[in-house]
Each structure stands twice: as structure tokens, then as C-alpha cells.
Design a protein around this motif. Structure first.
Motif, PDB file in Angstrom:
ATOM      1  N   TYR A 275       0.805  -1.228   0.000  1.00  0.00           N
ATOM      2  CA  TYR A 275       0.000   0.000   0.000  1.00  0.00           C
ATOM      3  C   TYR A 275       0.844   1.288   0.000  1.00  0.00           C
ATOM      4  O   TYR A 275       0.350   2.352   0.338  1.00  0.00           O
ATOM      5  N   GLY A 276       2.112   1.181  -0.379  1.00  0.00           N
ATOM      6  CA  GLY A 276       2.909   2.385  -0.596  1.00  0.00           C
ATOM      7  C   GLY A 276       3.551   2.993   0.629  1.00  0.00           C
ATOM      8  O   GLY A 276       4.021   4.133   0.586  1.00  0.00           O
ATOM      9  N   LYS A 277       3.611   2.255   1.716  1.00  0.00           N
ATOM     10  CA  LYS A 277       4.143   2.798   2.973  1.00  0.00           C
ATOM     11  C   LYS A 277       5.605   3.222   2.845  1.00  0.00           C
ATOM     12  O   LYS A 277       5.985   4.307   3.303  1.00  0.00           O
ATOM     13  N   LEU A 278       6.429   2.372   2.237  1.00  0.00           N
ATOM     14  CA  LEU A 278       7.858   2.656   2.215  1.00  0.00           C
ATOM     15  C   LEU A 278       8.193   3.876   1.364  1.00  0.00           C
ATOM     16  O   LEU A 278       9.008   4.714   1.760  1.00  0.00           O
ATOM     17  N   SER A 279       7.553   3.987   0.211  1.00  0.00           N
ATOM     18  CA  SER A 279       7.850   5.137  -0.652  1.00  0.00           C
ATOM     19  C   SER A 279       7.405   6.446  -0.003  1.00  0.00           C
ATOM     20  O   SER A 279       8.051   7.490  -0.164  1.00  0.00           O
ATOM     21  N   ARG A 280       6.328   6.401   0.766  1.00  0.00           N
ATOM     22  CA  ARG A 280       5.831   7.607   1.420  1.00  0.00           C
ATOM     23  C   ARG A 280       6.762   8.045   2.543  1.00  0.00           C
ATOM     24  O   ARG A 280       7.058   9.236   2.691  1.00  0.00           O
ATOM     25  N   VAL A 281       7.215   7.085   3.348  1.00  0.00           N
ATOM     26  CA  VAL A 281       8.171   7.421   4.408  1.00  0.00           C
ATOM     27  C   VAL A 281       9.504   7.855   3.788  1.00  0.00           C
ATOM     28  O   VAL A 281      10.168   8.763   4.311  1.00  0.00           O
ATOM     29  N   TYR A 282       9.875   7.245   2.683  1.00  0.00           N
ATOM     30  CA  TYR A 282      11.089   7.658   1.975  1.00  0.00           C
ATOM     31  C   TYR A 282      11.009   9.133   1.598  1.00  0.00           C
ATOM     32  O   TYR A 282      11.929   9.909   1.859  1.00  0.00           O
ATOM     33  N   ARG A 283       9.911   9.528   1.005  1.00  0.00           N
ATOM     34  CA  ARG A 283       9.783  10.925   0.573  1.00  0.00           C
ATOM     35  C   ARG A 283       9.756  11.887   1.761  1.00  0.00           C
ATOM     36  O   ARG A 283      10.311  12.988   1.694  1.00  0.00           O
ATOM     37  N   ASN A 284       9.119  11.470   2.853  1.00  0.00           N
ATOM     38  CA  ASN A 284       8.968  12.364   4.003  1.00  0.00           C
ATOM     39  C   ASN A 284      10.231  12.453   4.858  1.00  0.00           C
ATOM     40  O   ASN A 284      10.531  13.520   5.396  1.00  0.00           O
ATOM     41  N   SER A 285      10.968  11.343   4.962  1.00  0.00           N
ATOM     42  CA  SER A 285      12.023  11.299   5.980  1.00  0.00           C
ATOM     43  C   SER A 285      13.375  10.766   5.524  1.00  0.00           C
ATOM     44  O   SER A 285      14.397  11.151   6.088  1.00  0.00           O
ATOM     45  N   LEU A 286      13.384   9.853   4.561  1.00  0.00           N
ATOM     46  CA  LEU A 286      14.620   9.143   4.257  1.00  0.00           C
ATOM     47  C   LEU A 286      15.407   9.733   3.099  1.00  0.00           C
ATOM     48  O   LEU A 286      16.633   9.608   3.060  1.00  0.00           O
ATOM     49  N   LYS A 287      14.727  10.364   2.182  1.00  0.00           N
ATOM     50  CA  LYS A 287      15.380  10.818   0.944  1.00  0.00           C
ATOM     51  C   LYS A 287      16.558  11.751   1.228  1.00  0.00           C
ATOM     52  O   LYS A 287      17.667  11.540   0.725  1.00  0.00           O
ATOM     53  N   ASP A 288      16.339  12.767   2.016  1.00  0.00           N
ATOM     54  CA  ASP A 288      17.405  13.738   2.277  1.00  0.00           C
ATOM     55  C   ASP A 288      18.501  13.178   3.172  1.00  0.00           C
ATOM     56  O   ASP A 288      19.670  13.512   3.011  1.00  0.00           O
ATOM     57  N   ARG A 289      18.124  12.330   4.092  1.00  0.00           N
ATOM     58  CA  ARG A 289      19.093  11.821   5.076  1.00  0.00           C
ATOM     59  C   ARG A 289      19.927  10.662   4.558  1.00  0.00           C
ATOM     60  O   ARG A 289      21.111  10.533   4.901  1.00  0.00           O
ATOM     61  N   PHE A 290      19.337   9.800   3.727  1.00  0.00           N
ATOM     62  CA  PHE A 290      20.015   8.567   3.328  1.00  0.00           C
ATOM     63  C   PHE A 290      20.022   8.338   1.816  1.00  0.00           C
ATOM     64  O   PHE A 290      20.262   7.214   1.382  1.00  0.00           O
ATOM     65  N   ASP A 291      19.779   9.355   1.029  1.00  0.00           N
ATOM     66  CA  ASP A 291      19.549   9.141  -0.400  1.00  0.00           C
ATOM     67  C   ASP A 291      20.725   8.456  -1.087  1.00  0.00           C
ATOM     68  O   ASP A 291      20.543   7.702  -2.054  1.00  0.00           O
ATOM     69  N   ASP A 292      21.944   8.680  -0.607  1.00  0.00           N
ATOM     70  CA  ASP A 292      23.113   8.056  -1.234  1.00  0.00           C
ATOM     71  C   ASP A 292      23.209   6.563  -0.962  1.00  0.00           C
ATOM     72  O   ASP A 292      23.972   5.856  -1.626  1.00  0.00           O
ATOM     73  N   LEU A 293      22.400   6.069  -0.006  1.00  0.00           N
ATOM     74  CA  LEU A 293      22.439   4.646   0.330  1.00  0.00           C
ATOM     75  C   LEU A 293      21.249   3.877  -0.223  1.00  0.00           C
ATOM     76  O   LEU A 293      21.258   2.643  -0.229  1.00  0.00           O
ATOM     77  N   ILE A 294      20.208   4.580  -0.695  1.00  0.00           N
ATOM     78  CA  ILE A 294      18.948   3.925  -1.048  1.00  0.00           C
ATOM     79  C   ILE A 294      18.741   3.882  -2.561  1.00  0.00           C
ATOM     80  O   ILE A 294      18.928   4.872  -3.252  1.00  0.00           O
ATOM     81  N   GLU A 295      18.315   2.719  -3.030  1.00  0.00           N
ATOM     82  CA  GLU A 295      17.755   2.600  -4.373  1.00  0.00           C
ATOM     83  C   GLU A 295      16.302   2.188  -4.205  1.00  0.00           C
ATOM     84  O   GLU A 295      16.016   1.093  -3.707  1.00  0.00           O
ATOM     85  N   LEU A 296      15.395   3.089  -4.549  1.00  0.00           N
ATOM     86  CA  LEU A 296      13.963   2.863  -4.321  1.00  0.00           C
ATOM     87  C   LEU A 296      13.333   2.211  -5.544  1.00  0.00           C
ATOM     88  O   LEU A 296      13.513   2.667  -6.668  1.00  0.00           O
ATOM     89  N   HIS A 297      12.573   1.146  -5.302  1.00  0.00           N
ATOM     90  CA  HIS A 297      11.866   0.438  -6.370  1.00  0.00           C
ATOM     91  C   HIS A 297      10.370   0.547  -6.118  1.00  0.00           C
ATOM     92  O   HIS A 297       9.851   0.026  -5.128  1.00  0.00           O
ATOM     93  N   LEU A 298       9.670   1.243  -7.007  1.00  0.00           N
ATOM     94  CA  LEU A 298       8.235   1.434  -6.847  1.00  0.00           C
ATOM     95  C   LEU A 298       7.445   0.336  -7.542  1.00  0.00           C
ATOM     96  O   LEU A 298       7.925  -0.297  -8.462  1.00  0.00           O
TER      97      LEU A 298
END
Length: 298
Positions: A275-298
Motif C-alpha cells: 500500500y505504498g508505505k515505504l515510498s511515502r516514508v522515503y519521501r517524508n524522511s529518508l530521501k534527504d538523510r540517506f539518499d546516497d544509500l537507497i535505491e527505491l523500487h516502486l
């Protein structure tokens, strides 16, 4: 829709729920009664961080028992752990709110950072004074349609406030010293339940281990004290983090497996859940802090 949500809020408006709670009880002298939500190993990361944050701010709390309402001083504030349980797929937080309404109507309730959708009618029906912290913009929009916006705040997932230097994580830190930065291979930790991603097909060669399910539901009901047995909580989180340490990369659709790995500095292939939980938390909290470590798959 996402652009509209971004215009509603900006990053400066994230509210730390524990600072908010400290300020509130400092003004009112209310007593905090804390309820855990049953869940898996990953959820214990939320619980450990919540306990830490309360302790660090000198917020005394009691753990809600099955007959919590009999001990109500008339000045209690009921605090429910954050997570992903207030959605149509599950009923634990809904049942908890219904229980409080029945036995302690008009009480003050705080829901710590959570994901929610499809529960607007239920929220509107409750005769409770609810303050709701949302861990992503979509939940903020949903809950704000049911409650006054003065009662709804955008925040970060509670696990992101954790302090891994806590003495209770000594076992994990000792293992990290033994490994001396050595890490290899990839851990596949894909869900095996109804929230599993539709975008990754687990094959035998992946040796998939859904580590969040290795220790699950210490408390089968919200009112079970075992959901917030403090020694067990930190034991569980040590176990999960130590399990992740030897791997260079983690592939998962478990939000808190991903967060745990990121806190350890691991590379993460993050797959969205059903239901999209991870991508939503990614956009709200993780993108700026950990973006160099994450590869997001939608």
C-alpha cells in the motif's frame, strides 16, 4: 496529489512528538500511560526508540495493563505506539481506541508517528481528544480530513529518533568492532505476508529470510505488557541489527529492516510494500538523510 501535499507542508513543519509530549505534560502534569502495538521484530525498533526518547526527556510512564482504566487518576494521557496498524488491513489500534472510548470516554489520546488510510470515519466517530502524529504526507492529509488540523502533526517515523550509542546496544556495537567494517554479500529480506511487494519475485537462489518474522508478536494483543517488556525490546533490536551487520547490501520491503540497515550505513534496495508505505516514508524522511544509500523500487 503529491505536489498539492507538498504545498500544504514544508520540512520545517515536522514536529518531534516527544518534545511535544514533554511540553504538554510539563504544562498539565498529566501522567503518561503507554500502550504498545503488537507486531514483528522491526516494530521493536519503534518501541526501543520511543522508550529512549521518553527516558531522555525525563517523561515518566506506566505501561497500560488490561484494566488500565481502573487506575485512571483523572489526569492520564494515553499514548499509543506508532506504526502501520491503523489501516483497514489490521484492527489492533482501532480496537485500542474503541476500548479507551468505552472505558475512559473523553480521554486524551496521543497516537505516535503512524501510517493510516481509510480510517477517517472511525476517527470522526470517537468521543476522544486525539492528537495524531503522521509519518508521511499522505497520512497527514487523510487524518486531517477527520480531525482538526490543530490535532494533527507531520513527523518522522519514531525509529529515526533512536540512539544506537545507548548502553543497551552494547552487544551490537561489540559485534561491529569484531567485524572491523568487513561486510559482504546481499541479504534478501522480503515479506511473506499480505503486505509483500508486487515488484520483486523471490527465487530460491536469493535465500530469502524475512527477518522481521523471526521474532514476532511478543504481545498478541495491544493490552499485553509483553508488547513493551523493556529488556525484551532491546534484546530484539540487538538481534535484528546484529543480523544485518555482516551484509553489505539489504534488499527488503520491510520498512524497519530498511531503516535499521540505513542506521548501520548499509546500502539498501528498498521495495515498496502493498500500500505504498515505504515510498511515502522515503519521501517524508529518508530521501534527504540517506539518499546516497537507497535505491527505491516502486
Amino acid at each position: 496529489m503529491l505536489n498539492k501535499l507538498k504545498t500544504m507542508l514544508n520540512k520545517s513543519e515536522h514536529v518531534n512528538p516527544f518534545d511535544w509530549l514533554k511540553q504538554k505534560i510539563s504544562n498539565t502534569n498529566q501522567k503518561v500511560v503507554l500502550f504498545g502495538s503488537p507486531g514483528n521484530l522491526g516494530d521493536m525498533l519503534i518501541v526501543a526508540s520511543t522508550i529512549q526518547c521518553l527516558e531522555q526527556r525525563g517523561i515518566d510512564f506506566s505501561v497500560g495493563s488490561e484494566r488500565y482504566y481502573e487506575a485512571n487518576s483523572g489526569n492520564d494521557i494515553y499514548v499509543i505506539m506508532g506504526g502501520g496498524n491503523y489501516i483497514p488491513l489490521y484492527n489492533s489500534v482501532r480496537k485500542m481506541l474503541d476500548h479507551i472510548e468505552k472505558h475512559a470516554p473523553n480521554s486524551e489520546v496521543v497516537v505516535l508517528p503512524s501510517s493510516s488510510y481509510g480510517m477517517e470515519k472511525h476517527l470522526q466517530s470517537l468521543k476522544l481528544k486525539i492528537t495524531f502524529f503522521c509519518r508521511e504526507l499522505e497520512t497527514y492529509k487523510s487524518v486531517s480530513s477527520a480531525l482538526s488540523k490543530s490535532q494533527v502533526f507531520l513527523s518522522h517515523d519514531a525509529a529515526l529518533y533512536i540512539d544506537l550509542q545507548d548502553r543497551r546496544f552494547r552487544a551490537m556495537r561489540n559485534m561491529r568492532k569484531v567485524l572491523k567494517g568487513r561486510a559482504g554479500d546481499t541479504l534478501h529480506a522480503i515479506r511473506e505476508d499480505r503486505e509483500k511487494t508486487e515488484n520483486f519475485v523471490v527465487e530460491e537462489r536469493h535465500n530469502n529470510i524475512d527477518i522481521s518474522s523471526l521474532r514476532t508478536n511478543r504481545g498478541s494483543e495491544v493490552l499485553s505488557k509483553h508488547a513493551i517488556d523493556i529488556d525484551s525490546v532491546f534484546e530484539d533490536v540487538n538481534f535484528m541489527l546484529m543480523y544485518l551487520l555482516p551484509f553489505e547490501k539489504i534488499v527488503s520491503d520491510r520498512l524497519h529492516v530498511c531503516i535499521g540497515a540505513l542506521l548501520l550505513g548499509k546500502k539498501v534496495d528498498m521495495y515498496d510494500n502493498s500500500y505504498g508505505k515505504l515510498s511515502r516514508v522515503y519521501r517524508n524522511s529518508l530521501k534527504d538523510r540517506f539518499d546516497d544509500l537507497i535505491e527505491l523500487h516502486l
